[in-house]
Write a protein that holds these residues in place. Structure first.
Motif, short mmCIF file in Angstrom:
data_model
loop_
_atom_site.label_atom_id
_atom_site.label_comp_id
_atom_site.label_asym_id
_atom_site.label_seq_id
_atom_site.Cartn_x
_atom_site.Cartn_y
_atom_site.Cartn_z
N ALA A 197 0.82 -1.21 0.00
CA ALA A 197 0.00 0.00 0.00
C ALA A 197 0.85 1.25 0.00
N SER A 198 2.07 1.17 0.55
CA SER A 198 2.97 2.33 0.59
C SER A 198 3.95 2.36 -0.57
N ALA A 199 3.80 1.39 -1.51
CA ALA A 199 4.70 1.35 -2.66
C ALA A 199 4.42 2.53 -3.60
N MET A 200 5.38 2.83 -4.46
CA MET A 200 5.26 3.96 -5.37
C MET A 200 5.07 3.47 -6.81
N PRO A 201 4.46 4.31 -7.69
CA PRO A 201 4.28 3.94 -9.10
C PRO A 201 5.55 4.19 -9.90
N ALA A 202 5.38 4.41 -11.22
CA ALA A 202 6.50 4.72 -12.13
C ALA A 202 7.57 3.65 -12.01
N GLN A 203 8.85 4.06 -11.80
CA GLN A 203 9.95 3.10 -11.84
C GLN A 203 9.91 2.08 -10.71
N TYR A 204 9.10 2.34 -9.64
CA TYR A 204 9.01 1.39 -8.52
C TYR A 204 8.00 0.28 -8.79
N LEU A 205 7.25 0.35 -9.89
CA LEU A 205 6.37 -0.72 -10.36
C LEU A 205 5.33 -1.14 -9.32
N GLY A 206 5.02 -0.27 -8.36
CA GLY A 206 4.04 -0.61 -7.33
C GLY A 206 4.55 -1.64 -6.34
N LEU A 207 5.87 -1.91 -6.32
CA LEU A 207 6.45 -2.93 -5.44
C LEU A 207 7.04 -2.34 -4.16
N PHE A 208 7.83 -1.28 -4.31
CA PHE A 208 8.55 -0.70 -3.18
C PHE A 208 8.46 0.81 -3.24
N ASN A 209 9.13 1.47 -2.28
CA ASN A 209 9.29 2.92 -2.32
C ASN A 209 10.73 3.26 -2.04
N THR A 210 11.04 4.55 -1.90
CA THR A 210 12.43 4.96 -1.76
C THR A 210 13.11 4.37 -0.53
N SER A 211 12.36 4.13 0.53
CA SER A 211 12.97 3.61 1.75
C SER A 211 12.91 2.08 1.85
N SER A 212 11.89 1.46 1.25
CA SER A 212 11.75 0.00 1.38
C SER A 212 12.54 -0.77 0.33
N ASP A 265 13.94 -10.15 -9.24
CA ASP A 265 14.10 -9.21 -8.14
C ASP A 265 13.84 -9.92 -6.81
N ILE A 266 14.77 -9.74 -5.89
CA ILE A 266 14.63 -10.27 -4.53
C ILE A 266 14.61 -9.09 -3.57
N ASN A 267 13.44 -8.70 -3.11
CA ASN A 267 13.28 -7.60 -2.13
C ASN A 267 13.79 -6.26 -2.63
N SER A 268 14.08 -6.16 -3.91
CA SER A 268 14.68 -4.94 -4.44
C SER A 268 14.48 -4.88 -5.94
N LEU A 269 14.44 -3.65 -6.47
CA LEU A 269 14.38 -3.46 -7.92
C LEU A 269 15.77 -3.51 -8.55
N ASN A 270 16.81 -3.66 -7.75
CA ASN A 270 18.14 -3.95 -8.26
C ASN A 270 18.18 -5.46 -8.55
N SER A 271 17.95 -5.84 -9.79
CA SER A 271 17.74 -7.24 -10.14
C SER A 271 18.96 -8.10 -9.81
N SER A 272 18.70 -9.31 -9.31
CA SER A 272 19.78 -10.27 -9.06
C SER A 272 20.41 -10.73 -10.37
N VAL A 273 19.59 -10.91 -11.39
CA VAL A 273 20.06 -11.27 -12.73
C VAL A 273 19.05 -10.70 -13.71
N ALA A 274 19.53 -10.29 -14.88
CA ALA A 274 18.64 -9.67 -15.87
C ALA A 274 19.15 -9.97 -17.27
N ALA A 275 18.25 -9.82 -18.25
CA ALA A 275 18.61 -10.02 -19.66
C ALA A 275 17.70 -9.17 -20.52
#
Length: 701
Positions: free
Chosen positions: A127-142, A174-184
């Motif tokens: 519910a406290s997640a942010m839109p745009a680049q956060y994809l509704g998953l997290f916010n700046t602090s989480s 993604d594991i708990n973060s939008l900094n992907s563990s692996v990407a392609a």
């Protein structure tokens, strides 16, 4: 006959093999015997069965989950009369879904979406997640917090450097973060040709994704292909991640998450199936999936010739009369809301707002919406029509000689920067005599207000605690490091100070006001220019060379460190006059240096913090000594912002200050170099807030 113990073991194993599997399939989401999804935000199910995650609402988010919790750690079968115990290893699961991203602009999207697995007790955090680049998953602090317990497969259409994205069209785990563990990069390996074929996530065409997790081997595999094509044998992504350490619960919700941004686009899911227990997800019948709507809208039904013969003259006459009336109204509205466009905007401009929308958002720029005013204009609070997103609108003064130049500098620089500790520029507008910038609204205002009060005699907000100050310092340092070293160009801010650091709803510091910023390529020599900035934050070499560099930013950051730790401005008016009749001025750096020489540097910490005894003496000592180090008169002796971050994080010890260290008295140096300053009105102004521009240094270009 089998031994009794072996027989019991075989019976338990047989029970385990047949227990607890979960299967569901949605071939469209409207009826058909399937249960309705659990939706929130702007997610909706269209009449034809399409799941629409995002619509035309700006800066909002959406979630859609299977309504029932999925068991991921089934209980082990036990002997009769004993209690079943969940397994420690997470079950295998498999899922496949068909999706499409349809942007209003072909091939361009400013947000993606994600498939996610989240425990029931962690779902509320969305519910406290942010839109745009956060994809509704997290916010700046989480973002990055291991307490999220979220696994996601992101399908991202934007390259966000703050998350380490590889490009603007990729798939990541993604594991708990939008900094992907692996990407392609999005695409698939052609089984017949043996080559990799790219796929555009924002192509407006349906694509299919397969995600499989093997609980025994902890291997995750992701594949994708155009919808209707067979699953590629070679996966796009394959890695080992033990999800039992991530999803810290026996059950979880599975579904989708997304968030809209400034470019309107729609995220559709056409079909979805899921299975646990080791079986592959049920295949989807593509003939049963709902069809995507045409972007241009459905065709209008044809009219008969007889109908047209009657209706056409009436329609023509009505249209002519309406056109005349509308033309008059449009002409009058254009005069009122006329805008200006130039060639540079095509290359550099981010989202452009209509002046009318900004006029309506701020209530016609009424005084009661005014947040503050400065040398380059006023800032108003507003709410965008439709989405009601709160924004701050900076109205640059057209009377300023540098107004247009500073406006362009800010659009070009911050318009493409993306970092959680920089104020986000959402868009802009230009019209004759009007220059407007639209930012994220920072509800807690500027840091300057919390350190020094509002400046008009009003009361100062509650004192910032030491932990809050240190978090703000680290945040601003992180933003500067991104500007200096991690972005595609070097960005020199040139006006770092407490009044240009804004605080968001969670009291995180964000550096703003890029009107004086300069860009140049990494490794290039910065251009000589006029001396601009604020007294007390200006590096001494600027007086000689006029070259603003990352190290002159470091000097200003050092003054900012002392200001935050001590609660005093870099230069303050005194109560006495010198032999020339000028008011004596307090220089913060010299004052802190005096405390350091006396072996009591902690005595320079903000008196309110010292009185309350609620600060960390070791951290305060580090911040004060680092501030003096950053303000070293020699640029070569100052640390880079990467070193500053290492000192603040404690990963590298801060070198001791040399015994012969002296600060550079900025006021005296400027008087010596520019004797004419005594006659300038700015010299008599409050030096702590005055901005210097065009003071006569002309050394090139």
């Amino acid at each position: 006959m089998l031994p009794k113990k072996l027989l019991l073991l075989l019976q338990l194993l047989a029970q385990l093999l047949v227990a607890g599997g979960v299967d569901f399939a949605y071939e469209g989401f409207a009826g058909g015997g399937t249960r309705q999804l659990s939706l929130d935000g702007m997610a909706t199910i269209m009449p034809d069965g399409l799941l629409l995650l995002t619509n035309d609402t700006n800066m909002s988010k959406a979630h859609a989950f299977h309504p029932d919790l999925v068991t991921l750690r089934p209980a082990l079968p036990t002997a009769p009369g004993t209690t079943a115990v969940p397994t420690a290893t997470m079950s295998s699961f498999s899922t496949t879904f068909v999706f499409a991203i349809a942007s209003d602009l072909v091939g361009l999207s400013t947000s993606g979406f994600a498939f996610l697995v989240v425990p029931g007790n962690a779902r509320d955090a969305l519910a406290s997640a942010m839109p745009a680049q956060y994809l509704g998953l997290f916010n700046t602090s989480s973002n990055g917090d291991p307490r999220n317990h979220v696994f996601a497969v992101e399908l991202d259409t934007v390259r966000n450097p703050e998350f380490g994205d590889m490009d603007d069209n990729h798939v990541g785990l993604d594991i708990n973060s939008l900094n992907s563990s692996v990407a392609a990069t999005a695409g698939y390996y052609d089984d017949d040709a043996g080559v990799f074929r790219n796929l555009s996530l924002a192509s407006r065409e349906p694509l299919q994704v397969w995600v499989d997790y093997d609980g025994a081997t902890t291997e995750i595999a992701v594949a994708m292909a155009p919808a209707g094509s067979p699953r590629p044998k070679r996966p796009l992504l394959s890695t080992r991640i033990d999800l039992s350490t991530v999803i810290a619960a026996d059950t979880a919700y599975v579904g989708f998450s997304s968030g809209s941004s400034i470019v309107l686009c729609r995220h559709y899911v056409l079909g979805w199936s899921f299975s646990t227990g080791g079986a592959a997800a049920p295949p989807l019948d593509h003939a049963q999936l709902p069809k995507l709507p045409r972007v241009a809208g459905p065709p209008k039904p044809p009219r008969s010739r007889a109908t047209l013969a009657i209706a056409l003259p009436i329609m023509t006459t009505t249209a002519v009369l309406a056109a005349v009336a509308v033309g008059v109204l449009v002409h009058r509205r254009r005069l009122r809301y006329a805008e200006l466009r130039e060639d540079w905007e095509e290359e550099f401009g981010p989202h452009r707002f209509a002046f009318k929308d900004l006029h309506d958002a701020t209530g016609g720029f009424k005084d009661k919406r005014l947040l503050g005013a400065g040398g380059f204009g006023s800032v108003y609070m507003g709410a965008l029509p439709g989405s009601r997103t709160q924004v701050a609108v900076k109205r640059v003064s057209h009377e300023s000689r540098q107004g247009v130049k500073e406006f362009i500098a800010e659009v070009v620089s911050i318009g493409r920067l993306r970092h959680r500790n920089l104020v986000q520029l959402l868009g802009y507008c230009r019209r004759k005599g009007e220059l407007l910038l639209v930012y994220d609204y920072m509800p807690n205002g500027s840091l300057d207000k919390y350190l020094h009060g509002d400046g008009d005699g009003g009361s100062k907000p509650a004192t910032l605690g030491w932990a809050q100050r240190l978090r703000i310092i680290k945040g601003v340092a992180s933003g500067l490091l991104y500007m200096h070293e991690d972005w595609e160009k070097v960005v020199v801010h040139r006006d770092i100070k407490a009044s240009n650091v804004l605080l968001d709803a969670e009291m995180n510091g964000r550096l703003g006001d890029f009107g004086l910023a300069r860009l140049y390529d990494h490794g290039a020599d910065p251009h000589t220019t006029r001396v601009v900035g604020t007294m007390g934050y200006l590096a001494p070499e600027l007086m000689r060379t006029g070259k603003a560099t990352t190290l002159s930013d470091v000097f200003a950051f050092g003054a900012f460190l002392l200001e935050v730790a001590c609660g005093r401005r870099p230069i303050e008016e005194g109560d006495e006059e010198d032999v020339y009749g000028d008011v004596e001025r307090f220089v913060l750096a010299d004052w802190v240096l005096g405390h350091w020489r006396n072996g009591a540097i902690a005595g320079a910490v903000d008196a309110e913090l010292r009185a309350a005894g609620v600060y960390d003496a070791a951290e305060a000592d580090l911040v004060l000594r680092l501030g003096l180090t950053c303000m070293h008169p020699s640029p070569a002796a100052r640390p880079s912002m990467r070193q500053v971050m290492q000192y603040l994080d404690g990963s590298t010890p801060l070198p001791e200050l040399p015994p012969t260290y002296v600060t550079f008295n900025m006021l005296a140096a400027m008087e010596t170099h520019q004797g004419v300053l005594r006659s300038l009105s700015i010299w008599r102004a409050a030096s702590s807030v005055a901005t210097i521009s065009d003071i006569g240094v002309d050394s090139g270009r």
